[in-house]
Scaffold this active site. Structure first.
Site, short mmCIF file in Angstrom:
data_model
loop_
_atom_site.label_atom_id
_atom_site.label_comp_id
_atom_site.label_asym_id
_atom_site.label_seq_id
_atom_site.Cartn_x
_atom_site.Cartn_y
_atom_site.Cartn_z
CG ASN A 163 2.51 -1.66 -35.35
OD1 ASN A 163 3.54 -1.53 -34.70
ND2 ASN A 163 2.40 -2.53 -36.36
CG ASP A 250 -5.07 -2.98 -34.05
OD1 ASP A 250 -5.79 -3.95 -33.80
OD2 ASP A 250 -4.22 -2.96 -34.96
CD GLU A 274 -5.51 -6.73 -30.66
OE1 GLU A 274 -6.08 -7.68 -31.22
OE2 GLU A 274 -4.77 -5.93 -31.28
#
Length: 469
Positions: A163, A250, A274
């Site tokens: 990200n 993540d 997640e």
């Protein structure tokens, strides 16, 4: 009674039993014997010894995962070597995969836990960000860990942080009109990045989420896609060449689920995201859109309310594993959150129910009784099969049945959150059959009635797990 039909052959049914010795599945029939007598006194039994060895190597797909780190593991470059020493005992206990922290060089170099990635291709071999090694060790030590895991038929799941990035140099950003830390020239010479690869840029201003103010990667850019997952020179393919078997993504709230879906399409492997959300419907939606598994935060929060709030009726709540056990990775704690205090009941829950359970390193190696966890892992790998029927709940009692699959027997789990022994009549999978408590907490060895009913018991603030003797 609530019945949940979600047989999960990959994670804990058919695969788990394909290589087991036949004796585990034999049902011994005792005709004419009654169930545990109602006149049997309710008293604390002597614990019985429970076999705790694996019958054969557990297959390397979807049994029990170990999160092989915690936040702020010791710095100094020794963690890969430390984990390598654990592999033989974890294999013996029945662990089939290990989830490793992000292992590429990050902005904080030898002090970083890896969630501020700078150079995805530096696994601890280039002198940048203040060190050659990462916090966890060198590239060679990482490769040795992966090879050791594979020697013991244990899969390696890499933590993927895509990200955001950190550690770039300042540049004049024409899209913001300010100076931004978006000029990345990693020592590996791979995946250089500029303002055009982050938000905002010439394609669009933002995506789903920004984390911590870090430069936010734009996954719609072909250049970013090619370097992260689409080409032979991509990060994903590089990780595959060193032996990575699967992916833990993540902060997936920061980008669209199609990114994970496309990553898996090009590279394969198990994947879990997640998506930190306690709504089971939202988790199911994301997992379906991403074609991946998700950590079952709905289950996590329900367990916290149930065990610490002393209301086991909360276990009737909606959870991802109840909607689709194939997609659910269940857990009791992780490196980010540790709210559940009554962890013994929580582990007994996730290791007897459907889904892909994940054990936290510190719980296993430091905080809890390792022998009890090993026993639960054995029960999960050998007895916890078939769909689930919840038989009874109240504030401090919960009884559920795994209904078995094929010749695999299934089990009954009895969770007791009261301060005293409790007992209850329940309906099992078996008629006229001797059963026992595989947790070793109860010495009772009753025989089920012809109608499958039997009385079982559970100790205070603990559990019992029953199956054929």
């Amino acid at each position: 009674m609530l019945s949940i039909a979600a047989i999960n052959p990959k994670f804990n049914t058919m695969i788990l039993f394909s290589n087991r010795n036949a004796w585990l599945y034999l049902t011994f029939l005792f005709i004419g014997l009654n169930a545990c007598s109602s006149e049997m006194p309710l008293e604390e039994p002597q614990a019985t010894e429970v076999a705790n060895q694996r019958l054969s190597p557990v297959p390397a797909s979807g049994t029990v995962m170990m999160q092989a780190f915690y936040w702020d593991v010791p710095a100094g470059g020794n963690w890969w070597e430390e984990v390598s020493t654990k592999i033989p005992s974890w294999n013996h206990a029945g662990i089939s995969s290990i989830w490793l922290p992000p292992f590429s060089k990050a902005q904080n170099g030898p002090y970083s836990m890896g969630y501020d990635p700078m150079d995805y291709f530096d696994l601890g071999e280039f002198n940048q960000m203040g060190s050659v090694e990462t916090r966890f060790g060198s590239k060679n030590e990482l490769l040795n860990l992966i090879n050791t895991a594979h020697t013991y038929n244990i899969e390696v799941i890499a933590d993927i942080v895509i990200n955001h990035n950190s550690g770039g140099n300042l540049e004049q950003n024409i899209f913001t009109g300010t100076n931004t830390w978006t000029n990345f020239t990693p020592a590996s010479g791979k995946f250089n990045r500029t303002m055009y690869d982050f938000h905002p840029n010439d394609q669009h201003t933002h995506d789903w989420g920004v984390f911590g103010g870090y430069p936010d990667l734009c996954h719609h850019k072909t250049y970013v896609q090619d370097w992260l997952w689409k080409t032979d020179y991509s990060v994903a393919n590089f990780y595959k060449t060193i032996g990575v078997d699967g992916w833990r993504f993540d902060y997936v709230k920061g980008f669209e689920p199609w990114v994970v879906k496309d990553w898996i399409h090009h590279n394969g492997g198990f994947a879990v995201g997640e998506n930190w959300d306690g709504n089971a419907e939202t988790l199911e939606w994301w997992a379906n859109e991403a074609n991946a598994s998700a950590f079952d935060f709905a289950c996590y929060y329900a367990m916290n309310d149930a065990f610490d709030g002393n209301d086991l009726n909360k276990l009737n709540s909606d959870m991802l594993w109840k909607r689709n056990a194939y997609k659910a990775v269940t857990f009791v704690t992780n490196h980010d959150t540790d709210e559940i205090w009554n962890k013994n009941l929580a582990y007994a829950y996730i290791l007897t129910h459907e889904g892909y359970p994940c054990i936290f390193y510190s719980d296993y190696e430091e905080w809890l009784d390792k022998n009890k966890l090993n026993n639960l892992i054995w029960i999960h790998n050998n007895l916890a099969t078939g769909n689930t029927s919840i038989l009874y709940t109240d504030n401090d009692e919960y009884v559920a049945r795994r209904n078995g699959y094929g010749s695999a027997p299934g089990l009954v789990v009895y969770l007791n959150n009261a301060d005293f022994w409790q007992e209850r009549w329940i309906e099992t999978n078996w008629s006229n059959t001797a059963i026992k408590d595989y947790s070793g907490h109860s010495a009772w060895m009753p025989t089920t009635q012809s109608g499958k009913w039997v009385k079982i018991q559970a100790p205070p603030k603990s559990y019992s797990i029953w199956s054929i003797k």
